[in-house]
Write a protein that holds these residues in place. Structure first.
Motif, short mmCIF file in Angstrom:
data_model
loop_
_atom_site.label_atom_id
_atom_site.label_comp_id
_atom_site.label_asym_id
_atom_site.label_seq_id
_atom_site.Cartn_x
_atom_site.Cartn_y
_atom_site.Cartn_z
N ALA A 561 39.80 30.11 39.77
CA ALA A 561 38.97 29.92 39.24
C ALA A 561 38.20 31.22 38.86
O ALA A 561 37.93 32.13 39.55
CB ALA A 561 37.64 28.97 39.85
N VAL A 562 37.83 31.44 37.46
CA VAL A 562 36.99 32.37 37.06
C VAL A 562 35.52 31.90 36.99
O VAL A 562 35.27 30.79 36.27
CB VAL A 562 37.39 32.90 35.75
CG1 VAL A 562 36.48 34.01 35.23
CG2 VAL A 562 38.85 33.73 35.80
N ALA A 563 34.71 32.48 37.85
CA ALA A 563 33.45 31.63 38.09
C ALA A 563 32.16 32.66 38.24
O ALA A 563 32.53 34.01 38.18
CB ALA A 563 33.43 31.00 39.54
N THR A 564 31.38 32.22 38.19
CA THR A 564 29.80 33.01 38.25
C THR A 564 29.53 33.48 39.19
O THR A 564 29.21 32.67 40.33
CB THR A 564 28.89 31.96 37.25
OG1 THR A 564 29.23 31.78 35.92
CG2 THR A 564 27.49 33.00 37.04
N GLU A 565 29.19 34.75 39.58
CA GLU A 565 28.90 35.07 40.72
C GLU A 565 27.60 34.43 41.21
O GLU A 565 26.71 33.95 40.63
CB GLU A 565 28.13 36.62 40.63
CG GLU A 565 29.17 37.73 40.42
CD GLU A 565 28.54 38.99 40.07
OE1 GLU A 565 29.49 39.96 40.11
OE2 GLU A 565 27.29 39.25 39.76
N TYR A 579 35.13 36.30 40.68
CA TYR A 579 33.74 36.04 40.05
C TYR A 579 33.44 37.20 38.94
O TYR A 579 33.81 38.16 38.92
CB TYR A 579 32.75 36.39 41.30
CG TYR A 579 32.68 35.24 42.10
CD1 TYR A 579 32.07 34.22 41.84
CD2 TYR A 579 33.18 35.43 43.63
CE1 TYR A 579 31.92 33.03 42.59
CE2 TYR A 579 32.93 34.40 44.24
CZ TYR A 579 32.30 33.11 44.09
OH TYR A 579 31.95 32.17 44.83
N ILE A 580 32.67 36.78 38.07
CA ILE A 580 32.24 37.81 36.98
C ILE A 580 30.70 37.71 36.97
O ILE A 580 30.14 36.49 37.21
CB ILE A 580 32.68 37.20 35.61
CG1 ILE A 580 32.68 35.82 35.14
CG2 ILE A 580 34.40 37.51 35.74
CD1 ILE A 580 32.94 35.60 33.84
N PRO A 581 29.72 38.48 36.34
CA PRO A 581 28.57 38.49 36.40
C PRO A 581 27.88 37.21 35.28
O PRO A 581 28.61 36.84 34.34
CB PRO A 581 28.09 39.72 35.59
CG PRO A 581 29.27 40.59 35.91
CD PRO A 581 30.59 39.77 35.93
N GLU A 582 26.82 36.65 35.71
CA GLU A 582 26.21 35.73 34.83
C GLU A 582 25.76 36.27 33.59
O GLU A 582 25.16 37.39 33.44
CB GLU A 582 24.89 35.30 35.67
CG GLU A 582 24.41 34.06 34.82
CD GLU A 582 23.71 33.05 35.98
OE1 GLU A 582 23.29 33.61 37.01
OE2 GLU A 582 23.20 31.83 35.33
#
Ligand code: M6R
Length: 624
Positions: A561-565, A579-582
């Motif tokens: 999953a590529v998900a929000t921090e 994780y990627i930044p919001e």
């Protein structure tokens, strides 16, 4: 497709041609060859034609061993269209007597009939290519042909001009002839030709990147123009042979941009450049008043206000940028927006009115289908706005207005930084349409613009911190026979780009589906360990994506999953989380694409693939 180079001057041509061909390899790398002027055993002028199947490196070794003294020659790197990638189909191609050689980029549409006519007049063909007819046509015009009713010109430039009158199709052409030492005759129609004069000679190439070491002042030859290169200078003529003075373009980007700059491959270098691309694409775009400034638009605000339908037409990765734009244009400007593959669009009969805006997106600016679609809709009365990375490219020239993405030269065949440049440019266009339509107040535009700019730092953070997570995810799917990419909304659009990137560089089969569509068929593919790569960032449809993932998990899928921090819940269903930044959902495509680019590259490297030059592909697709 295909790259051509030519040099005539004081230095050894072989080295110059090879170095140019290496920089043009992104245009095709099925075979490479050169034709160099030389002296035969009895001192007569001859042409050495040396061709190798495969990448330029093979040709380079052969030439290094032969130490050829020539100071004039032409070269070619091929992406096969007509004829397999064999040595006999490799360019340069020669006339019957071997005294004329040519390198060609493009397609000759009427080659079958020309070949038949030429064969009936005694010409013997040595290859399966369309190009070879050009060599024989030039030969006839040079030597004259009673059977064809053509008088001899005994002038290479005039012979090339005459040959072009018989050819239907596209060509960037360079020709040499033993009887005119030091001369290269050049012609262009619908295929790029760049010409430059350095201190030690004259150069021609399909792309400025091949001659930027010698000069930054170049002529971008126009369709129907011809050039005669000689060691002492260059003359330009029109299709009647009248001398012309074409405009000179100064290239302001650096030669370093064509090198890897310490990165292991161009793909990584170009992924790493993306924060800069975001910043550069936004420079000077917001006036102090809060209005967007896209002065190269070519359309007045009044004209834009009349727009009631937008078509985004593009191919491949550029098409995926269009999918993202659809969400933004409809969301902010409330104008219906359709996104279509140019290869489909050009062959149907879309509804075009004077209030239709067609946005053509093309990194190279020379994709044949996109160009054909532009030409078609302009005849039908649409306004066309181009988004391209190449200054002066056909897409730029044939559109009413243009935004140049500031990606700078992209070498890796897989588009990465140019995609980010396209998405940022399309975002600006969507915001502008929103403003013009009175749907997006200036205050909101300012806020959006600031947040859009923030994505540069957010991409940087992903690049700085997510290598390990990407590596683990890549190891988890490298041996799978296939993978599915899923998402909803922006995530669905990003999934398409993720799947394309993975398959083109790693040769691992991948498809993208809107997550909600899984249960209508694709979920049947899932068995234990099947990789499902999900764009599951926080958005209005986050919960829906999670429930779709649960359905996959229940059937044993391995979920990446590529998900929000900060989203800890996702770990309950995902085997790997990147994780990627919001960010605001409108900008999530910009950030969410980056881990998928990194994942594709990493999987490709684990599978031993060449990430810069994947098999069967070329950077510019100038054939339909
Ligand atoms: O130069 P263009 O953007 O018109 O090229 C369109 C496609 O060929 C291109 O986006 C292709 O899909 C990418 N190189 C894939 O990474």
């Amino acid at each position: 497709m295909c790259g051509i180079v030519g040099y005539t001057g004081q230095d050894k041509a072989a080295e110059i041609l090879v170095s140019g061909l290496k920089r043009l390899e992104y245009r095709g790398y099925d075979s490479a060859g050169v034709a160099l002027e030389d002296r035969g055993p009895d001192g007569d002028a001859v042409l050495d034609v040396i061709r190798r199947v495969g990448k330029v490196a093979g040709l380079e070794s052969e030439l290094a061993a032969r130490h050829l003294p020539a100071t004039c020659g032409i070269g070619h790197t091929r992406w096969a269209t007509h004829g397999r990638p064999t040595q006999s189909n490799a360019h340069p191609h020669t006339s019957c007597d071997g005294r004329i050689a040519i390198a060609h980029n493009g397609i000759i549409e009427n080659f079958a009939e020309l070949r038949e006519e030429l064969a009936s007049r005694g010409h013997v063909f040595k290859s399966e290519t369309d190009t070879e007819v050009f060599a024989h046509l030039i030969e006839e015009a040079y030597e004259g042909s009673a059977a064809a009713g053509i008088p001899a010109t005994h002038d290479l430039m005039a012979a090339v001009r005459e040959a072009c009158t018989h050819v239907v199709g596209a060509y960037g052409l360079a020709a040499v002839c033993v009887d005119e030492p030091g001369v290269i005759a050049v012609a262009r129609k619908d295929s790029p030709i760049i010409i430059g004069r350095g201190e030690r000679g004259s150069y021609v190439a399909s792309d400025v990147i091949a001659l930027i070491d010698a000069t930054r002042d170049v002529v971008v030859l126009e369709d129907g123009q011809f050039a005669r290169l000689a060691p002492e200078g260059i003359t330009y003529t029109d299709d009647q042979g009248e001398q012309i003075e074409p405009a000179v373009t100064h290239i302001d980007w650096d030669v370093d941009m064509a090198e890897k700059g310490g990165y292991p491959d161009f793909m990584m270098k170009e992924i790493a450049e993306q924060p800069r691309v975001v910043r550069d694409t936004l420079v000077g775009r917001l006036a102090g008043t809060g209005e967007l400034d896209i002065d190269e638009l070519g359309l007045t605000f009044e004209e834009l206000n009349l727009v009631d339908r937008v078509y985004v037409i593009a191919c491949g990765t550029s098409y995926h940028a269009g999918l993202i734009a659809k969400n933004l244009i409809e969301g902010w400007a409330r104008i219906p927006c359709e996104v279509e593959a140019a290869s489909e669009f050009r062959y149907r009969n879309p509804i075009i009115t004077p209030s239709t805006l067609v946005v053509a997106v093309s990194q190279s600016g020379e994709t044949a289908d996109t160009l054909a679609a532009i030409r078609d809709v302009r005849i039908k009365g649409a306004k066309v706005f181009g988004i391209t990375n190449v200054v002066g490219s056909p897409v730029a020239r044939e559109s009413d207005g243009v935004i140049y993405t500031k990606a700078n030269k992209e070498i890796a065949v897989a588009s990465t930084k140019s995609f980010i440049g396209q998405v940022v440019s399309l975002t600006l266009l969507a915001m502008l349409l929103g403003q013009v339509k009175g749907k997006l107040p200036r205050g909101q535009t300012r806020m959006l613009f600031r947040e859009l700019g923030d994505t540069a730092a957010q991409i940087q953070r992903i690049l700085d911190t997510r290598a390990e997570a990407v590596g683990q995810a890549a190891a988890a799917c490298k041996d799978a026979p296939s993978a599915l990419f899923v998402g909803r909304g922006m995530g669905a659009a990003v999934s398409h780009e993720g799947a394309l990137k993975l398959k083109e560089v790693s040769y691992l089969h991948a498809e993208a589906y809107a997550a909600g569509e899984m249960k209508h068929g694709p979920i049947a593919l899932i068995d234990p360990g099947f990789p499902v790569i999900a764009v599951a960032t926080r958005s209005a449809v986050y919960d829906k994506v999670v429930s779709n993932l649960k359905e996959c998990e229940a059937r044993g899928a391995k979920i990446i999953a590529v998900a929000t921090e900060g989203d800890e819940d996702i770990k309950q269903i995902a085997d790997h989380v990147i994780y990627i930044p919001e960010v605001r959902d409108a900008f999530s495509a910009i950030t969410a694409t980056v881990p998928l680019q990194l994942l594709a590259r990493e999987v490709a490297l684990l599978r031993g693939c060449d990430v810069d030059q994947p098999r069967n592909l070329a950077k510019s697709v100038t054939v339909e």
